[in-house]
Every structure is written in C-alpha cells, then in structure tokens.
Design an enzyme around this catalytic site. Structure first.
Site, PDB file in Angstrom:
ATOM      1  CG  LEU A   1      -1.971  -1.088   1.313  1.00 28.11           C
ATOM      2  CD1 LEU A   1      -2.694  -1.016   2.645  1.00 28.11           C
ATOM      3  CD2 LEU A   1      -2.954  -0.984   0.170  1.00 28.11           C
ATOM      4  N   GLY A   2       2.015   1.196   0.603  1.00 31.18           N
ATOM      5  CA  GLY A   2       2.872   2.373   0.692  1.00 31.18           C
ATOM      6  C   GLY A   2       4.179   2.020   1.336  1.00 31.18           C
TER       7      GLY A   2
ATOM      8  N   GLY B   1       7.680   3.881   3.452  1.00 30.47           N
ATOM      9  CA  GLY B   1       8.328   5.040   4.040  1.00 30.47           C
ATOM     10  C   GLY B   1       9.581   4.618   4.762  1.00 30.47           C
ATOM     11  N   GLY B   2      10.223   5.584   5.452  1.00 31.76           N
ATOM     12  CA  GLY B   2      11.439   5.263   6.172  1.00 31.76           C
ATOM     13  C   GLY B   2      11.207   4.256   7.278  1.00 31.76           C
TER      14      GLY B   2
ATOM     15  N   GLY C   1       9.392   1.666   7.013  1.00 34.43           N
ATOM     16  CA  GLY C   1       9.192   0.358   6.430  1.00 34.43           C
ATOM     17  C   GLY C   1       8.067   0.415   5.416  1.00 34.43           C
TER      18      GLY C   1
ATOM     19  CB  VAL D   1       1.610   0.139   4.953  1.00 29.90           C
ATOM     20  CG1 VAL D   1       0.209  -0.276   5.366  1.00 29.90           C
ATOM     21  CG2 VAL D   1       2.231   1.027   6.027  1.00 29.90           C
TER      22      VAL D   1
ATOM     23  CE  LYS E   1       4.432   2.234  11.269  1.00 30.19           C
ATOM     24  NZ  LYS E   1       4.061   3.303  12.223  1.00 30.19           N
TER      25      LYS E   1
ATOM     26  CG  ASP F   1       5.372  12.139  12.133  1.00 33.57           C
ATOM     27  OD1 ASP F   1       5.634  13.167  11.466  1.00 33.57           O
ATOM     28  OD2 ASP F   1       5.642  11.000  11.734  1.00 33.57           O
TER      29      ASP F   1
END
Length: 863
Positions: A517-518, A520-521, A523, A525, A539, A671
């Site tokens: 799904l996506g 990032g830094g 890891g 998802v 996640k 965040d």
C-alpha cells in the site's frame, strides 16, 4: 510673624499639591459623589484583579465603551460593558457619580447615554469596584452586606458569568439575571444568544437564540446541571438555589488563586474557562456545543442521540418505533418515535430503566424533594399521564422525585459517567419483550466471555510452549513455522491480541509487492486478508527504520488505550525475531495525501526503481507519469469535494482534541501530517502512526528533547529549532494540514513563479494582500462555499502563527470552525519562507531524526 504664616501657607499648598499628585498616581477603587472618570482614567480593585474604564473592542475601532476587564491575569479580557448598544464615537466620554448615588455616562455633547437605575435614596453614597469585579453603589452608612447594595453590575451580566454572579430569577419581583452574547467579537451590543434558567416545570439551564431554545444543559442534579461535564467540580463549587422567593445558579472557585469564568460567545457556545499561568491563556473545562447531538430535540420525541453512532446518530428508545420510517431512514429525525404498544394504565404498565442518559426536557415535569425512588415510582404509576421518573438528586445514592408528564424530548445516551438513570413507562408486554431480548443477549455475552477467556488462556500458554519448542528445535526452525516470540511482560503491557507471523505472511501473500500500500522510512504497509475474510493493513518496520523497538512499543501501548472514532484502530501486533509488525483496521481509501497530492503514483515510481534500474527506463517512466499521472491526480482530487474536506478537517480536529484533553492520557502526536490521516469507506478521517507520540502527565504542558523527530514542513518552529514541544506543536501541524487540504498543495516543496515562499508564506502573502481565495484548490470548480473556505484559511493561519502562545488550543479551534463569528487577526506564520529548513542540507543520518515517512519515500515534487 507674617513671613512665618506665609511660609506655613506655602508649605501647606505644596503638601496638598504633592498629595493630589500621589493620589492620582496611585490607582483607587472608589468614587465619591461629584467625582468622575474620564476616558484614560480608571478604577482598579484593591487587589489589582479588575479595572474599570473606557476601551475599544479592537485597535482600529473608534467606538468607546465603559467596561470592566481583567487587569492582573489577562490585561484586557472584558467581562462587563455599560453602554453596550450606545458606543461613544470619540474619547470625550465621562462617568459621573451624583450626590444621589447615580452613575451616569455622558458623551461629548453631555448627553446621558447610560445610567444606573438606583431608586433608593442614599445619604452618603459611594461607588466601589470590588475584588470580585462587581461595581457596587451603596450607602456609606450601611454595612457591607450584599443585600444593602443600592445598585450592582452583577445584576446586569453581559456575556460573562464571574464567580458570585447569578443566573436565575426573582420569583417575587420577576427580575431576571441572564447572560447575553456580544453581537460579534468586535461589537459588545447584545447578540442573538441568551443563557437563562427556564422555570417552567423543574428549572433547567438553557441557551436560547431569540426566543427559541437551541441547547439545554438540563436540570440540577444536586452537583451540577445534568448535561455538563463533572470535571468542572474539581475546580469550582456550584450552588443552585430554589425556594419560594428565587431560583438561581452561581459558582465560586475552590482555590481562590484559580481564575474561572463562564462565557457565552457570539456563536452561541457556552465555555467554562480557567486561566492557565503556564500557557498564559484560557483553558476550556467545558464547552456546551461540540457536536450535532447538542442541538435541541434533534431526534424528536422518545429518541436518544449518540454522536459516536454517526452518521445515524438518532435511535428510538426500547419499545418505540420511528413515527415516519422513510424520513427516519433518510436521516430526518425531528418527528421522533411513537410507542409500539399503547399504555394500558390501570396496573398494565411498568417501567424500563435506561442508564447513562442526558435526562429529557423538564418543561413539563414536577419535583418532590422529600420522596425516595420507590415512592416516586408509585406516584408515577398512579398517574396515567406520567411517562417517566427518576431521582432529582444523585448525591449519596439518590433522593427526591422528578416526574415527567407528556412526551420525552431531547435525550442523549453517550454521556457515560456524566449520565443518569431514567425509568420510562411502557406497556407490560413491551417490558417482557425487552427482558427476553436482554436474556438472549446475556447468553450470547456469556458465550463470548467464555470464549474470550479460553482464547486468552491459549494466548498466555502459547508463548511458554513456543519458548520450550524453540529450545528443543533451535536448528530446525524455519521462518514460516516459528511462533511469535513476544516477551510475556510486554504482552501484558500492550494489552492487544498477538498475531502469529505465519498468519500475517499468508494474509499478505508473503508480503508481495501486489499487496504493497505504501512505503516510508519506517518500512512498508501491506494489505492483507485473514482466513475469515477480514481485511487488514500490516505495518512492517524495516531494520534500518528510525523507529525501533522503543517507538514500536510506544505506538502499541498508546493506541491500545485510545478509543475515538477519529483515531485508527489497532487490531494487534507481532514481534518475531527482528520482525516488528502492527496490524491495523484496513482503510479502503488509503491516506489523505493520496487524494490531495496524488502520492500513489509517487509510491509507484519509488517502487518501480527496483525494476527499471537503467536511466533510460526511468526517464520513460517519468514521461508516463507527467503525461498521465497529473490528470489522474486531478481526478482523485475532485473526488474529495469541499463538503468531504470540511468533514475531514473537523474530524482531525476532534481526534486531536481527544488526544490533548479528553483521553485518559494527554498525548502529543508530534508527527501529524497528511500521510498519517487515513480515510475509511465514508471518507471519515482517522489519525494514525503514534510511534513518535509523547505522553504528558498531570499539569505538564510542554517538554523538550535533544533528538528532534517529526516531519519537516509540519514541525513547529520552537520544536524544530529548540526541541520544545507541546500541544501547540500539534496545533501548528494541524494548521499546515488545513492549508494543504484547502489548497491541494504540499507545504514542503511548494513553489510559485512570483516568490520563494513555502505554502505558509504563500497563504500569508495572499491574506495580507486580501486575496485569500486564490489559495483554493482548482479542483473545487464552482462547487464551493466561499465563506467556509475563507474561515478554514483564517483558522489555518491562526494555528501556524510563529509564537505558540498566539495559537489557539484545539477546543477553541473546533468552536472557530463551527461558528460564524469574527475571528482574531492572525500574525505572521512560523517558517515564513521555509527555504532554510534543515532538509535542504541534511545528510542521511540527520534525515532519520525526522519522520522516516517523509524522508525516504522518493517523491516527484516541483522545485
């Protein structure tokens, strides 16, 4: 001798001159007959808490009013105004105090535009500004008892109820004490809203718009008005008096050093406020209107409202059915519900107990303070027109009898511990049906509990068996058949279901790229589907993530203790060797940035790097994105129309307010950004990713850190530069989010042909040039509400102001978003240009101190 007398006279004149100077230099709190106060002169209470004089509501206003304001704590918050409807147009106003004890306000033409209505003659009148903020006129020969006052400002409240003021009515003379809002935040003239005690039936506190009731705080339950939150009881002592002469409500702070007030703002919201010396601002202890359930009689008769059941917030009481089913199912609830079975009356009726309710409108009720609950039941049962009863006083287990006659109106059942019991009259046959359904449910509940206990025991035993099995089979362990290796103490702390690693592997098709799904830094998802068909989001923290085991446990522990419809729901976790997994509810509409920025193609570009390693292929991919991706992004942006964006902004605000104020823990997210706002099937927002969150305890309002974590573009100046974070840091991030949602542009990486500002600087420039509507996303087309859009921009700019103390708290933000009143003018935002932030020259190691989400995802952004 003559020279001696002349010397004495001169000395006396000098003494009198010096005394008059000293007297005028030192503030005084009294006026004697024939004395006056001119514009620029003031009275100050003896302890310096309050000041009386002339003021203008805004710096640019030329209108002058005589008023009383806080001097010691806020230096300017006005609490009382004399000439509310007749301002003075210059600074020539003067307040005179006559020999008869009458205060008169004159303008430059010596016309009286306001006066006190003192009717009782006084021999030695004196006007005195008390430490309570009450301006009183009394006879100097009388004692200091309040009942001997000839006139007092406390008898004529404006929009503020100070400790010692009354709201109520003199039942002998008919004189009434009530609050009336300002017309706008810049105009103290009486507005549309009033707070008064309705003496029809058992008296109750209500807000009226004109002559129409719009909100009902309920009747007095012995401690407080029934719909108010009981947390205010830790700050103030509340008093409610009901006798043959008068009925009134008043408050006094429990700690004399704590400054409290109740305010009715121009939008019709009542706020119970306490002054915070640490924040140098007013904190809201209770706000009357934060959701649609507060609207009077929203659900009609015999129905309750529950904001947590949105969008269908109304439901009929047991034994009742919608009066018009079609309208009810379409969300039109004001017709209410009707009885499924008519009452029999003569020994054919009984009572069904509902708990945790806001009690119905008491306009058609009677009260008996001496009865107990059993006597109350019998009294109601004997009267066929009696529809419900309960205790009138909840203290010491309950006492008194409160009876309702006629339809039950304006209830809600999401009050929790603030709610009360209500015994509702139903036909005996309906009671039997309810009991049968309840027994059936109890059986199911027992089965669920037993099943849960068995599962829990298995979950407790499984780690022990796992450890023993691993010791015996160390060499033969494989990744797929290893059981979870979670520390038992951590399991108890996390209080969440523990998933087997193999189960998650199967659910995500071995973490295949098709399920990604996506990334990032932190890891990646993945979307997964459990064996029973439930969709989940997994996640998976990478080994080189800035979020390690500490952040992982922090997120698990925090989310497990948070329950709110605007926070993402964590289903469970798994710790397997170096693997750290979080299992969330699946959000079908991904994250907010997918719609407003179209980041799905950015993710695709990032992922595709592993497949198109040569530069030529990457260029081809870039051309495809530039030609096809932009159009696709605009299509998705149009799917998020203005009404949905307003709902998203409001949902994020409510979720953040819950974290800051209403949850068991006071939590700073640290965040908050568009990629951490997930959207469910109905486009309702849910705040996610609590790996960097911090918990505040007690009265703590801010903290600092040597390691700044978060996401550049959303971090507040004081946090990014000095490492100081507080609730106002989250408010700053929320303001950035609002401006991004409205504009469809990202703050970090924003570019414009006319200047080098970031999105905040661009919005500020348009605001100062009176062109704020140019910020609006083009995707809205003609389907927009300019007034709502302008208010959102205004609130966003207030939230991103440079200084934390200038930013509103989240309770004020919600009020601002839901009102139509004037807002304060914003000051210059923090990070005005945004071009010298650390990301411009930060190394990879520095990047990891910020949210890895933002740092390691490769995004195609214009520069």
């Amino acid at each position: 001798m003559r020279k001696s007398m002349e010397g004495i006279s001169l000395l006396l004149l000098v003494y009198l001159f010096v005394f008059s100077i000293l007297r005028s230099a030192n503030a005084v709190d009294t006026l004697s007959p024939s004395q006056s106060i001119r514009d620029g002169e003031t009275l100050v209470s003896a302890d310096g808490s309050f000041e009386l004089g002339f003021f203008s509501p805004t710096i640019s206003s030329t209108s002058r009013f005589l008023g009383i304001w806080y001097k010691k704590v806020t230096n300017g918050t006005v609490v009382w105004v004399a000439n509310r409807e007749t301002p003075i147009s210059d600074n020539k106003g003067v307040l005179l105090f006559s020999n008869q004890g009458i205060l008169s306000l004159l303008n430059s033409t010596n016309s009286t535009i306001w006066s006190s209505n003192t009717s009782k003659p006084a021999q030695e009148p004196v006007a005195h500004l008390l430490n309570s903020g009450n301006l009183v006129v009394k006879d100097g020969k009388d004692n200091n008892a309040a009942e001997d006052n000839l006139w007092q400002s406390f008898d004529y409240p404006c929009d503020t109820l100070l400790p010692g003021m009354k709201i109520g009515k003199n039942l002998v003379t008919g004189f009434e004490w009530f609050l009336s809002s300002w017309k706008t935040t810049d105009d103290p003239a009486p507005g549309q809203y009033f707070v008064r005690i309705n003496i029809s039936g058992y008296p109750q506190l209500e807000i009226e718009k004109g002559s129409k009731m719009v909100y009902r705080a309920g009747s007095w339950n012995g401690l407080i008005f029934q719909a108010m939150k009981r947390n205010v009881l830790s700050f103030v002592n509340n008093e409610f008096e009901l006798n043959e002469n008068e009925v009134y409500y008043t408050t006094e702070p429990k700690n004399s050093s704590v400054v409290t007030r109740i305010m009715l703002n121009p939008s019709g919201f009542v706020q119970f406020l306490s002054w915070s010396d640490q924040q140098r601002d007013w904190e809201s202890l209770f706000t009357s209107r934060l959701d649609q359930c507060v609207n009077y009689a929203l659900c009609g008769t015999y129905a309750t409202c529950n904001e947590n059941d949105s969008p269908a917030v109304c439901s009929c009481l047991e034994g009742f059915t919608p009066k018009f089913v079609g309208k009810w199912n379409s969300g039109v609830w004001y017709d209410g519900c009707v009885r499924r079975t008519p009452l029999v009356c003569n020994n054919g009726d009984s009572f069904y107990k509902r708990t945790g309710l806001k009690l119905p409108d008491t306009s058609h009720s009677k009260v008996n303070m001496t009865m107990n609950i059993k006597e109350c039941r019998q009294l109601c049962l004997r009267d066929c027109s009696c529809t419900a009863y309960t205790n009138s006083d909840i203290r010491e287990g309950g006492s008194g009898c409160l009876l309702w006659f006629g339809d039950l109106l304006d209830m809600r059942d999401d009050m929790g511990q603030d709610g009360q019991d209500l015994y509702i009259r139903l036909a005996a046959s309906e009671i039997e049906n309810i009991i049968q359904k309840r027994q059936s449910w109890e059986k199911r509940r027992v089965a669920i509990i037993v099943g849960s206990v068995i599962i829990g025991m298995v979950m407790l035993i499984l780690p022990v068996l796992c450890i023993l099995w691993r010791k015996r089979n160390k060499k033969g362990l494989t990744r797929k058949n290893r059981a979870m290796d979670c520390d038992e103490r951590e399991n108890e702390e996390m209080e969440l279901p523990l998933f087997n690693f193999g189960t998650i592997e199967n659910a995500t098709n071995n973490f295949s790229i098709e399920n990604l799904l996506g990334r990032g830094g932190f890891g990646s998802v993945y979307k997964g589907t459990l064996a029973e068909g439930q969709h989940i989001a997994v996640k998976r923290l990478s080994n080189d993530s800035g979020q390690g085991l500490k952040e992982f446990k922090n997120e698990v522990i925090l989310i497990a203790k948070l329950q709110h419809r605007n926070l993402v729901k964590l289903l469970g976790c798994c710790i397997q060797g170096d693997e750290k997994l979080l299992i969330y509810e699946y959000m079908a509409n991904k994250s907010l940035d997918y719609f407003i920025f179209g980041l799905v193609l950015h993710y695709s570009f990032h992922i595709s790097k592993s497949f198109f390693s040569d530069t030529f292929s990457l260029r081809i991919l870039l051309v495809v994105w530039l030609t096809w991706g932009t159009e696709s992004d605009q299509t998705r942006s149009k799917l998020l129309d203005w009404s949905k964006r307003v709902n998203i902004i409001g949902g994020i605000a409510r979720g953040l307010l819950y974290l800051h104020q209403d949850s068991r823990l006071r939590i700073i997210h640290r965040d908050l950004k568009s990629s951490n706002i997930l959207l469910d099937n109905a486009m309702n927002p849910k705040i996610s990713d609590f790996g960097l969150a911090k918990t505040f305890w007690g009265d703590q309002t801010e903290a600092n850190t040597n390691k700044v974590v978060g996401t550049y573009g959303y971090m507040s100046p004081e946090y990014a530069i000095d490492g100081v974070f507080s609730m106002k840091s989250d408010v700053f991030s929320f303001g950035v989010l609002v401006l991004e949602i409205v504009s469809g542009k990202k703050n970090r990486g924003f570019s414009h042909r006319d200047h080098d500002h970031n999105l905040l600087g661009h919005a500020w420039r348009l605001w100062t040039e009176k062109r704020p509507m140019e910020l609006i996303d083009d995707a809205f087309g003609d389907f927009c509400l300019p007034s709502e859009m302008l208010r959102c921009i205004h609130v966003g700019l207030l939230c991103v102001q440079q200084r934390p103390e200038d930013r509103p708290n989240m309770s004020s933000v919600i009020v601002m978003l839901g009102s139509e009143s004037a807002l304060p003018q914003p000051k210059q935002p923090g990070f005005f240009t945004g071009r010298n932030l650390p990301e411009a020259e930060s190394s990879t190691s520095n990047c990891k101190s910020s949210s890895a989400n933002e740092c390691t995802v490769t995004l195609l952004e214009p520069r």
